[in-house]
Design an enzyme around this catalytic site. Structure first.
Site, mmCIF file in Angstrom:
data_model
loop_
_atom_site.group_PDB
_atom_site.id
_atom_site.type_symbol
_atom_site.label_atom_id
_atom_site.label_comp_id
_atom_site.label_asym_id
_atom_site.label_seq_id
_atom_site.Cartn_x
_atom_site.Cartn_y
_atom_site.Cartn_z
ATOM 1 N N HIS A 134 42.542 39.268 43.609
ATOM 2 C CA HIS A 134 43.596 40.121 43.062
ATOM 3 C C HIS A 134 44.698 40.327 44.082
ATOM 4 C CE1 HIS A 134 45.651 43.699 41.564
ATOM 5 N NE2 HIS A 134 45.199 43.345 40.375
ATOM 6 N N GLU A 165 48.400 39.196 43.570
ATOM 7 C CA GLU A 165 49.375 40.245 43.888
ATOM 8 C C GLU A 165 49.436 40.578 45.370
ATOM 9 O OE1 GLU A 165 48.952 43.745 41.509
ATOM 10 O OE2 GLU A 165 48.845 42.619 39.646
#
Length: 182
Positions: A134, A165
């Site tokens: 992530h 991200e």
């Protein structure tokens, strides 16, 4: 867990929960997701999951005094920090509060995870394996490039690690894969 609204991904969380239940059969078990967005989405879908606060309140009502929390987070990042803060708010309401560490919390963990991944996903010569996490702006995001270094130390130069991200991003990994020569 951070949580997921994808049924196929939920299987991994369920497997981790079942392992915990098997390891501690004498304890009550509660599921909680730290992602408020996921909790709201599941609520709308009719599949509610507790937040850590609601799970802890429920355990208190059931008479639990010794609270053990084992996150399924991979890194000690933003979501883990949030979970620790929530647990701290409950510390005086339980006789004992203990929190386990995320999967990758130190140098040795990086190497052990690299070994496990390579056992499960053997990467043949002429192929590459791209692992995407992530990621975030939290300093724990540095675990992702460190994880790639762990693969290099294990002789797996054809394993690349990126984030959705954080850093490195997919484009960084793609450039590395294109430049890679076995």
């Amino acid at each position: 867990s951070f949580g997921t609204s994808v049924p196929e991904a939920e299987k991994a969380i369920i497997n981790a929960e079942n392992a915990l239940k098997a390891a501690f059969p004498d304890r009550l078990f509660a599921r909680a997701f730290t992602s408020r967005i996921i909790c709201r989405k599941l609520e709308k879908e009719g599949r509610p999951v507790d937040t850590p606060e609601t799970a802890m309140e429920c355990l208190l009502r059931q008479g639990v005094r010794d609270l053990m929390i084992q996150p399924t987070h991979l890194t000690p990042g933003e979501e883990f920090d949030k979970l620790c803060s929530i647990a701290e708010e409950f510390r005086g309401r339980f006789e004992m509060v203990r929190i386990g560490r995320p999967l990758i919390s130190g140098d040795r963990d990086l190497l052990m995870v690299a070994d496990a991944v390579l056992r499960h996903y053997p990467v043949e010569r002429g192929t590459a394996l791209l692992l995407m996490g992530h990621g975030s702006e939290h300093f724990a995001n540095m675990i992702y490039p460190a994880m790639q270094t762990a693969f290099r130390l294990k002789g797996a130069a054809n394993v690349f690690v990126g984030t959705v991200e954080g850093w490195p991003v997919f484009e960084d990994c793609l450039a590395q894969m294109k430049a890679f020569r076995p």
